[in-house]
Design a protein around this motif. Structure first.
Motif, PDB file in Angstrom:
ATOM      1  N   GLY A 347      52.747  49.098  36.644  1.00 47.10           N
ATOM      2  CA  GLY A 347      53.621  50.005  35.918  1.00 47.10           C
ATOM      3  C   GLY A 347      53.706  51.389  36.516  1.00 47.10           C
ATOM      4  O   GLY A 347      54.172  52.329  35.857  1.00 47.10           O
ATOM      5  N   TYR A 348      53.296  51.541  37.767  1.00 47.63           N
ATOM      6  CA  TYR A 348      53.319  52.849  38.411  1.00 47.63           C
ATOM      7  C   TYR A 348      54.724  53.235  38.872  1.00 47.63           C
ATOM      8  O   TYR A 348      55.117  54.402  38.808  1.00 47.63           O
ATOM      9  N   ILE A 349      55.441  52.254  39.402  1.00 46.85           N
ATOM     10  CA  ILE A 349      56.792  52.483  39.906  1.00 46.85           C
ATOM     11  C   ILE A 349      57.695  51.357  39.412  1.00 46.85           C
ATOM     12  O   ILE A 349      57.205  50.325  38.933  1.00 46.85           O
ATOM     13  N   SER A 350      58.981  51.561  39.507  1.00 41.39           N
ATOM     14  CA  SER A 350      59.925  50.513  39.104  1.00 41.39           C
ATOM     15  C   SER A 350      60.191  49.583  40.279  1.00 41.39           C
ATOM     16  O   SER A 350      59.953  49.923  41.435  1.00 41.39           O
ATOM     17  N   GLY A 351      60.681  48.397  39.961  1.00 38.02           N
ATOM     18  CA  GLY A 351      60.991  47.432  41.007  1.00 38.02           C
ATOM     19  C   GLY A 351      60.668  46.024  40.560  1.00 38.02           C
ATOM     20  O   GLY A 351      60.266  45.784  39.416  1.00 38.02           O
ATOM     21  N   ASP A 352      60.831  45.085  41.477  1.00 40.77           N
ATOM     22  CA  ASP A 352      60.607  43.665  41.214  1.00 40.77           C
ATOM     23  C   ASP A 352      59.335  43.243  41.943  1.00 40.77           C
ATOM     24  O   ASP A 352      59.338  43.056  43.164  1.00 40.77           O
ATOM     25  N   ALA A 353      58.238  43.104  41.212  1.00 43.34           N
ATOM     26  CA  ALA A 353      56.952  42.785  41.825  1.00 43.34           C
ATOM     27  C   ALA A 353      56.996  41.445  42.551  1.00 43.34           C
ATOM     28  O   ALA A 353      56.441  41.303  43.652  1.00 43.34           O
ATOM     29  N   GLU A 354      57.651  40.458  41.942  1.00 43.99           N
ATOM     30  CA  GLU A 354      57.714  39.134  42.569  1.00 43.99           C
ATOM     31  C   GLU A 354      58.475  39.190  43.887  1.00 43.99           C
ATOM     32  O   GLU A 354      58.083  38.550  44.873  1.00 43.99           O
ATOM     33  N   GLN A 355      59.561  39.955  43.923  1.00 45.58           N
ATOM     34  CA  GLN A 355      60.334  40.052  45.166  1.00 45.58           C
ATOM     35  C   GLN A 355      59.526  40.744  46.252  1.00 45.58           C
ATOM     36  O   GLN A 355      59.521  40.310  47.411  1.00 45.58           O
ATOM     37  N   TYR A 356      58.824  41.807  45.889  1.00 49.50           N
ATOM     38  CA  TYR A 356      57.967  42.473  46.873  1.00 49.50           C
ATOM     39  C   TYR A 356      56.894  41.515  47.384  1.00 49.50           C
ATOM     40  O   TYR A 356      56.570  41.488  48.583  1.00 49.50           O
ATOM     41  N   TYR A 357      56.329  40.722  46.487  1.00 46.32           N
ATOM     42  CA  TYR A 357      55.297  39.753  46.850  1.00 46.32           C
ATOM     43  C   TYR A 357      55.850  38.721  47.830  1.00 46.32           C
ATOM     44  O   TYR A 357      55.236  38.432  48.870  1.00 46.32           O
TER      45      TYR A 357
END
Length: 474
Positions: A347-357
């Motif tokens: 929850g530090y920054i916005s974005g798509d964690a799965e896509q980054y992974y």
């Protein structure tokens, strides 16, 4: 060691007060009066590469702890039979060579080192301090090189100070602040150094995330919002590329005359489990052709049990890591993407964690020459690989551990921080079933800087391999 540096400095100050005639008598007409900045930068990068990628801190310790490599002969380090003389090179070279030379660049007048040189030196010094605190815990930081008996700073103080140092480094770096030569990593490309600075800031943000989440969140926001950007492709990887002997990759030099390491069975088994196409990159087939498959060596075995596995029937690390020109890789695009995934998950920054992974795994594949889209897609779509938002530490920790193969010091730190994959100490290990959590302080610190050493141990915990460090104390 640090005391020795201070004595040298004191001697230099005393000597400078002597007469000019004595100075003239003692001048070496063939010596360079002032060390040239490009040479100091080149030397620091080479020394850092050897330190990070060499035997003592990598394949004779941290790569064994995280079960990337295993010993098939002379198994003492693989069973953790180590002493306070086992880890001196990271400390001694880190302080006496790297930090000393980088401080020289930082303290040069502008005529000898422009702002870009200073920003690069401050970045490399921060990277060095980060390696030191990740491995040992509390270390001399603020007083390092300034006092005969420097006090130790806590790991929290070091991480916080490094965030400030990297912010300063970013302010010094600009494409308009002069050219840089002697840079064998980024060829003087200041835009890449700026990306590295922010990527290191993000790395540190996650180091402190379990202990200082508010500060960690702000550091992650600052790093990702900075105009300099982050490492954004495999072309931005921070590495040192070796050439031929004697300037060759340390692992290559080692295997020219010795044959006492194998890829770990833990890694081989995991890569087979995941049908991971990096296996042929990470390992060689055994020299006994009748074996016909990759076979890892067991970790933590007695010398007899390790040797009984058979030199010809077990897999050496892949030739990618053992050629003269194999690079010492320090910071990758893959790691940066994994860090972005975790920053989003926390929850530090916005974005798509799965896509980054998924992008992080893809970047690792590409880094090792695996580019087929179908191969990558098939891998990512396996249930056992898919990102688990309910346990992001397991997903990211396991895949980051695989991607970090060969980068022992950082793999060791991230494994301790994320606690994945679950590793089991070998049967002959001597730490009551535990795997090391840190390096011993060098024994010389007790004799040369005893009061500071004792104060550090009193605050951090006993100087044992099993004492957990501040970032890992959860």
């Amino acid at each position: 060691m640090l005391k020795k540096i201070a004595y040298i400095s004191l001697f230099a100050l005393t000597f400078s007060s002597c007469s000019d005639s004595l100075d003239d008598i003692n001048k070496n007409p063939n010596a360079t009066e002032t060390p040239l900045t490009p040479y100091l930068l080149t030397g620091s990068l080479k020394q850092g590469a050897d330190l990070y990628w060499g035997s003592v801190n990598n394949f004779d310790s941290s790569l064994l702890f995280v079960q990337h490599w295993a010993k098939i002969q002379y198994t003492e380090p693989d069973i953790f039979s180590l002493s306070n003389s086992s880890f001196t090179s990271l400390w001694n070279t880190g302080y006496a060579t790297l930090i000393t030379d980088l401080n020289t660049i930082i303290n040069f007048p502008e005529a000898q080192a422009n702002s870009n040189y200073k920003g690069i030196a401050l970045t490399l010094r921060s990277w060095t301090f980060l390696l030191l605190t990740d491995a040992y815990g509390s270390i001399p930081y603020k007083e390092a090189g300034l006092k005969v008996n420097p006090s130790y700073n806590t790991q929290k103080e070091v991480y916080t100070g490094l965030l400030e140092d990297l912010t300063q480094a970013q302010s010094l770096l600009s494409t308009s602040n002069g050219t840089v030569t002697g840079d064998l990593s980024y060829k003087g490309d200041i835009t890449k150094w700026k990306k590295l600075v922010n990527s290191l800031r993000l790395r540190i943000a996650l180091r402190i995330s379990d202990r200082e989440p508010v500060l960690a969140k702000q550091a992650a926001i600052d790093a990702t919002a900075d105009a300099g950007g982050l490492i954004s492709s495999n072309n931005d990887i921070f590495k040192f590329t070796y050439t031929s002997s004697p300037q060759q990759n340390p692992a290559s030099a080692w295997f020219e005359t010795r044959d006492d390491y194998r890829i770990s069975k833990t890694v081989v088994d995991k890569l087979y489990e995941l049908s991971d196409p990096r296996l042929p990159v990470y390992a060689q087939l055994p020299s006994d052709a009748s074996v016909g498959k990759y076979v890892g060596g067991g970790n933590g075995l007695s010398a007899a049990a390790a040797n009984a596995q058979g030199l010809a029937k077990t897999s050496k690390p892949g030739t990618y890591f053992l050629t003269s020109q194999s690079p010492a890789v320090f910071a990758t695009y893959s790691e940066t993407l994994f860090n972005l995934a975790e920053a989003v998950a926390r929850g530090y920054i916005s974005g798509d964690a799965e896509q980054y992974y998924n992008d992080a795994i893809t970047a690792s594949f590409n880094q090792f020459g695996i580019t087929n889209a179908t191969t990558i897609s098939n891998y990512l779509n396996q249930a056992i690989v898919k990102y688990d938002a309910g346990n992001y530490a397991k997903s990211i920790g396991t895949q980051k551990w695989i991607a970090f193969f060969g980068q022992g010091l950082d793999a060791f730190t991230e494994w301790r921080r994320l606690d994945y994959p679950v590793l089991i100490a070998g049967p002959a290990t001597v730490l009551d079933g535990k795997i090391p959590s840190r390096f011993f302080y060098p024994g010389t610190e007790q004799s040369l800087n005893g009061a500071s050493y004792q104060a550090a141990v009193a605050g951090q915990g006993k100087d044992l391999l099993t004492t957990k460090l501040w970032f890992d104390a959860k």
